[in-house]
Write a protein that holds these residues in place. Sequence first.
Motif, PDB file in Angstrom:
ATOM      1  N   UNK A   1     -52.942   7.179  30.636  1.00 37.19           N
ATOM      2  CA  UNK A   1     -52.197   6.676  29.484  1.00 37.19           C
ATOM      3  C   UNK A   1     -50.818   7.325  29.375  1.00 37.19           C
ATOM      4  N   UNK A   2     -50.693   8.586  29.804  1.00 36.61           N
ATOM      5  CA  UNK A   2     -49.387   9.246  29.733  1.00 36.61           C
ATOM      6  C   UNK A   2     -48.404   8.619  30.714  1.00 36.61           C
TER       7      UNK A   2
ATOM      8  N   UNK B   1     -31.488  10.804  27.074  1.00 33.53           N
ATOM      9  CA  UNK B   1     -32.730  11.014  26.316  1.00 33.53           C
ATOM     10  C   UNK B   1     -33.514  12.188  26.885  1.00 33.53           C
ATOM     11  N   UNK B   2     -34.396  12.722  26.059  1.00 31.95           N
ATOM     12  CA  UNK B   2     -35.246  13.855  26.441  1.00 31.95           C
ATOM     13  C   UNK B   2     -36.715  13.462  26.253  1.00 31.95           C
ATOM     14  N   UNK B   3     -37.526  13.673  27.292  1.00 26.87           N
ATOM     15  CA  UNK B   3     -38.973  13.469  27.232  1.00 26.87           C
ATOM     16  C   UNK B   3     -39.626  14.840  27.253  1.00 26.87           C
ATOM     17  N   UNK B   4     -40.516  15.085  26.290  1.00 26.25           N
ATOM     18  CA  UNK B   4     -41.212  16.364  26.179  1.00 26.25           C
ATOM     19  C   UNK B   4     -42.709  16.114  26.274  1.00 26.25           C
ATOM     20  N   UNK B   5     -43.352  16.751  27.244  1.00 26.40           N
ATOM     21  CA  UNK B   5     -44.802  16.635  27.412  1.00 26.40           C
ATOM     22  C   UNK B   5     -45.449  17.919  26.923  1.00 26.40           C
TER      23      UNK B   5
ATOM     24  N   UNK C   1     -49.801  16.038  33.726  1.00 28.62           N
ATOM     25  CA  UNK C   1     -48.547  16.781  33.920  1.00 28.62           C
ATOM     26  C   UNK C   1     -48.005  16.556  35.329  1.00 28.62           C
ATOM     27  N   UNK C   2     -48.876  16.645  36.330  1.00 32.36           N
ATOM     28  CA  UNK C   2     -48.438  16.453  37.712  1.00 32.36           C
ATOM     29  C   UNK C   2     -47.876  15.051  37.936  1.00 32.36           C
TER      30      UNK C   2
END
Length: 254
Positions: free
Chosen positions: A118-119, A134-138, A167-168
């Motif tokens: 889903x991520x 833009x900034x993507x933060x996980x 994450x990978x």
Amino acid sequence: MDNPLQPASLAGKAALVTGSSRGIGAATVGYLAGAGADVVVNYRNKAPRAEKVAAAAREAGVQALVVQADLTEAASVEAMFQAAKDAFGGLDVLVMNASGGMEAGLGEDYAMRLNRDAQVALLDAAVPVLREGARVVFVTSHQAHFIRTVPTMPEYEAVALSKRAGEDALRDRIVELQARGIEFVVVSGDMIEGTITATLLERANPGAIAGRREDAGRLYDVDEFAAEVAQAVVDPVPHDHTRLVGDVSGFQGR
């Protein structure tokens, strides 16, 4: 705690935080709104909570949109980003906060479907809506980030493995994102006091959180960790795209 972001530092920006009807996501929305960002509050099944978070954001003088979306359902994710685009023209911040896998009755593969598959699908749906710069933060945990070298408690292992897989998979997209002018950073923290994950772990393994607190010296609470997530939205991206929150000597020293 006080907002770590400067007033109006995000004025004119729009941010979407997944899983933001409570906990870290809700606190992150509050910090971003307090810095002037218009916000999209995403929830799966807690509409009243999400509306309360949005109402608090509006009191800061920004626009707040509430959107229901189950991240494991592609159609609802697409509709969420379309709603964000319709409301704000695009997004400058995506905080990938929602996760899970310890809930009962959702299937043995739910952790992997939510925390990895889903991520990736979320990022795919977001890219056309994310503006240049833009900034993507996980958001993840040390227990997941370091799972390949440091074992975690058995009750959390499946979640940790799935979050590391997510994450990978997202890190594999960094070059592509950079080519589009989109920045990416992982924020990793220890177990967080007061979260649903900590509650479920304590229920499955009484004393687990107290034991982790003793080993770590201290654990961040929801507001403290959310402040780190919000700060990751504006701080320069580390060279390794990773922001480690708190003491990690117990993870890196093995």
